[in-house]
Design a protein around this motif. Structure first.
Motif, PDB file in Angstrom:
ATOM      1  N   VAL A  24       2.949   3.917   3.032  1.00 46.20           N
ATOM      2  CA  VAL A  24       2.421   3.290   1.823  1.00 46.20           C
ATOM      3  C   VAL A  24       0.904   3.279   1.966  1.00 46.20           C
ATOM      4  O   VAL A  24       0.388   3.097   3.076  1.00 46.20           O
ATOM      5  CB  VAL A  24       2.946   1.845   1.699  1.00 46.20           C
ATOM      6  N   PRO A  68       4.270   5.368  -7.013  1.00 51.49           N
ATOM      7  CA  PRO A  68       5.103   4.204  -6.662  1.00 51.49           C
ATOM      8  C   PRO A  68       4.872   3.689  -5.238  1.00 51.49           C
ATOM      9  O   PRO A  68       5.301   2.574  -4.915  1.00 51.49           O
ATOM     10  CB  PRO A  68       6.534   4.750  -6.820  1.00 51.49           C
ATOM     11  N   ARG A  69       4.231   4.500  -4.402  1.00 49.96           N
ATOM     12  CA  ARG A  69       3.996   4.092  -3.026  1.00 49.96           C
ATOM     13  C   ARG A  69       2.511   3.760  -2.794  1.00 49.96           C
ATOM     14  O   ARG A  69       2.037   3.776  -1.659  1.00 49.96           O
ATOM     15  CB  ARG A  69       4.461   5.191  -2.056  1.00 49.96           C
ATOM     16  N   ARG A  70       1.800   3.447  -3.879  1.00 51.93           N
ATOM     17  CA  ARG A  70       0.390   3.122  -3.796  1.00 51.93           C
ATOM     18  C   ARG A  70       0.188   1.676  -4.257  1.00 51.93           C
ATOM     19  O   ARG A  70       0.770   1.239  -5.252  1.00 51.93           O
ATOM     20  CB  ARG A  70      -0.450   4.081  -4.642  1.00 51.93           C
ATOM     21  N   ILE A  71      -0.668   0.944  -3.548  1.00 53.82           N
ATOM     22  CA  ILE A  71      -0.955  -0.464  -3.851  1.00 53.82           C
ATOM     23  C   ILE A  71      -2.456  -0.591  -4.057  1.00 53.82           C
ATOM     24  O   ILE A  71      -3.250  -0.095  -3.248  1.00 53.82           O
ATOM     25  CB  ILE A  71      -0.498  -1.384  -2.696  1.00 53.82           C
ATOM     26  N   VAL A  79       4.726  -4.562   0.026  1.00 51.19           N
ATOM     27  CA  VAL A  79       5.320  -3.585   0.952  1.00 51.19           C
ATOM     28  C   VAL A  79       6.838  -3.682   0.929  1.00 51.19           C
ATOM     29  O   VAL A  79       7.548  -2.660   0.977  1.00 51.19           O
ATOM     30  CB  VAL A  79       4.771  -3.796   2.372  1.00 51.19           C
ATOM     31  N   ILE A 127       8.806  -1.569  -1.586  1.00 61.02           N
ATOM     32  CA  ILE A 127       8.744  -0.107  -1.482  1.00 61.02           C
ATOM     33  C   ILE A 127       9.740   0.361  -0.424  1.00 61.02           C
ATOM     34  O   ILE A 127       9.790  -0.189   0.677  1.00 61.02           O
ATOM     35  CB  ILE A 127       7.314   0.345  -1.141  1.00 61.02           C
ATOM     36  N   GLU A 128      10.489   1.406  -0.728  1.00 63.78           N
ATOM     37  CA  GLU A 128      11.569   1.845   0.152  1.00 63.78           C
ATOM     38  C   GLU A 128      11.056   2.575   1.389  1.00 63.78           C
ATOM     39  O   GLU A 128      10.248   3.493   1.299  1.00 63.78           O
ATOM     40  CB  GLU A 128      12.518   2.768  -0.616  1.00 63.78           C
ATOM     41  N   PRO A 139       8.931   2.465   4.130  1.00 62.62           N
ATOM     42  CA  PRO A 139       7.616   2.953   4.576  1.00 62.62           C
ATOM     43  C   PRO A 139       7.566   3.111   6.088  1.00 62.62           C
ATOM     44  O   PRO A 139       8.090   2.290   6.841  1.00 62.62           O
ATOM     45  CB  PRO A 139       6.657   1.855   4.107  1.00 62.62           C
TER      46      PRO A 139
END
Length: 496
Positions: A37, A52-55, A80, A83-84, A86
């Motif tokens: 992530v 979808p994996r960015r914050i 975190v 999210i699936e 990481p």
């Protein structure tokens, strides 16, 4: 020394933003499962990681000043968890380059990463672009993480201390650091034969450590001190100091704060303060009584009796750990920007210049009464004010030069005119203005600017004979003369 850590990984990667191969190689151990992530606000940072994996940093509270440690821990933990699978959390640390954060925010982030790395059992990797960092930021970042990560592996950081030891005795800290470097010493005591209650180890704050680089807790009420332009002091996240304390003389309270601030840790003798604030004379006893009252009013304005410390006949400010002052960041940013520009790293220099420009709100303590600033007894402010203004002038005309070289001519003109507003007699700024007008094709403006300088028109006079100004002007005119007819069509020509 490469080592295998049994707990979570809280590692720093120092790299150049453009060296993607270095970063890819360093992060290769975390390319399994669904991959990492990333925490970033830059779409070009790790573009292979899908949205979808960015914050975003502001989503988890990293844009707050100061950072609230527990808020960031709670929000990032939740983000975190959503999210699936990481394999790691990779953080783009450019969010901390905003000068208002100060270097201390990197220390706070180190605490957050340590907590979550251990709690989640997941590597936290913080990527720092060392090309755009200033010294205090680099130092804070190097102390904030348990490990360093590079393509060659994971390395123990001998500068790192766990949170419980940061406020401990100096001998405990030294013993821990020695044990991390030399395993034979791990877990042992550094000193065996001294009284634990004696002065040497009982009160670690008796000898002040490097206060600026000590990480903050969530409850810290650090000061943010703005001296460039109007004097402003913010305490904690949302209280600006109100100098209008009932019963006080607000002008003298503000001058006292500025005077003590400039004196630093050495402080100022009571007699010097008396001469500055009450130069008209009077009995010594009266001056001392006035001084005691003014100090009391300053403490009240700052909301803390310990904010001003008296040591014998000297007074000094006692800023909370991690306090920030704009002058220090401004100077470091300017030095860094000048260096980057000189070495041809134009994009990085532009980022640094923008940050530095934001900090320069005007002359040092420009809203303090002139009677105190231009004081015949103690010239405590004017030399520093003039020097900082000179730095700001150079910042603006160097910024213009850099933007002109990259074709951003409108912005270049804006910055060189700012330089001339600050110092209408700046030779380098006038040379840069001529070059910008020429690059824009505003030839008449170039001639007009030079004629005004030659004639001494305007609110100022500058003697240009013997300076670089006529040399630059003649060079630009020679370039015009050498142009072909087609080239001249691209310029708005005017008679010389």
């Amino acid at each position: 020394m490469v080592f295998d850590t049994p707990g979570g990984v809280n590692a720093a990667v120092f790299c150049e933003a453009t060296d993607t191969g270095f970063v890819d190689a360093a992060l290769e151990p975390y390319a399994h499962r669904f991959g990492p992530v990333v925490v970033t606000q830059d779409a070009w940072f790790r573009p292979d990681v899908l949205p979808p994996r960015r914050i975003s940093p502001d989503e988890v509270g990293l844009d707050d000043v100061p950072i609230e440690t527990q808020v960031v821990v709670d929000r990032l933990r939740a983000a975190v968890a959503a999210i699936e699978g990481p394999s790691a959390v990779v953080v783009d640390m450019s969010w901390g380059l905003d000068p208002l954060h100060g270097a201390v925010s990197y220390g706070v982030w180190g605490q957050v990463a340590e907590v979550l790395a251990n709690e989640l059992g997941m590597p936290f990797v913080s990527l720092y672009d060392k090309g755009v960092m200033i010294e205090s930021q680099m130092q804070a970042a190097m102390r904030a993480h348990r490990q360093f990560l590079a393509p060659s592996g994971l390395y123990e950081n001998p500068l790192w201390l766990p949170a419980p030891l940061r406020d401990g005795r100096l001998d405990q800290q030294l013993g821990f650091m020695l044990g991390r470097i030399v395993p034979d010493y791990a877990g042992g005591e550094l000193f065996h034969h001294f009284d634990r209650e004696a002065a040497r180890g009982a009160a670690p704050d008796w000898l002040k450590s490097d206060r600026d680089d000590t990480p903050l807790s969530v409850s810290s009420q650090r000061w943010q001190i703005h001296c460039l332009g109007r004097l402003r002091v913010q305490i904690g996240p949302n209280r600006e100091v109100d100098w209008q304390v009932p019963g006080s003389a607000p002008k003298k309270t503000r001058v006292l704060f500025a005077y003590l601030l400039q004196a630093g840790s050495k402080g100022v003798h009571a007699d010097q303060i008396g001469e500055l604030l009450w130069p008209e004379g009077g009995a010594e006893k009266t001056k001392r009584a006035r001084l005691h009252h003014t100090v009391a009013m300053l403490r009240k304005a700052l909301g803390d009796h310990d904010a001003v410390v008296r040591e014998g006949e000297y007074y000094r400010l006692n800023a909370p750990v991690g306090s920030w002052i704009d002058i220090a960041s401004f100077e470091q940013l300017c030095r860094r920007g000048f260096s980057l520009a000189r070495h041809g790293q134009k994009e990085a220099a532009v980022r640094i210049y923008f940050a530095a420009e934001r900090l320069y709100g005007g002359d040092l303590f420009e809203d303090l009464p002139q009677d105190f600033v231009q004081n015949g007894h103690d010239n405590w402010c004017m030399p520093r004010r003039i020097w900082l203004r000179d730095v700001a002038v150079r910042l603006q005309y160097d910024f213009s030069n850099l933007l002109r070289q990259t074709g951003r001519l409108g912005e270049a003109l804006e910055h060189v005119l700012k330089a001339l507003d600050l110092d209408p007699t700046s030779e380098a700024a006038h040379c840069e203005a001529l070059r910008v007008y020429f690059a824009q094709g505003r030839i008449e403006a170039m001639h007009r600017h030079y004629r005004a300088l030659s004639a001494g028109d305007g609110d100022f006079t500058i003697e240009i004979e013997g300076t670089e100004i006529p040399v630059v002007y003649d060079e630009l005119c020679a370039q015009l003369d050498e142009m072909s007819a087609d080239q001249r069509k691209s310029k708005v020509m005017a008679l010389r």
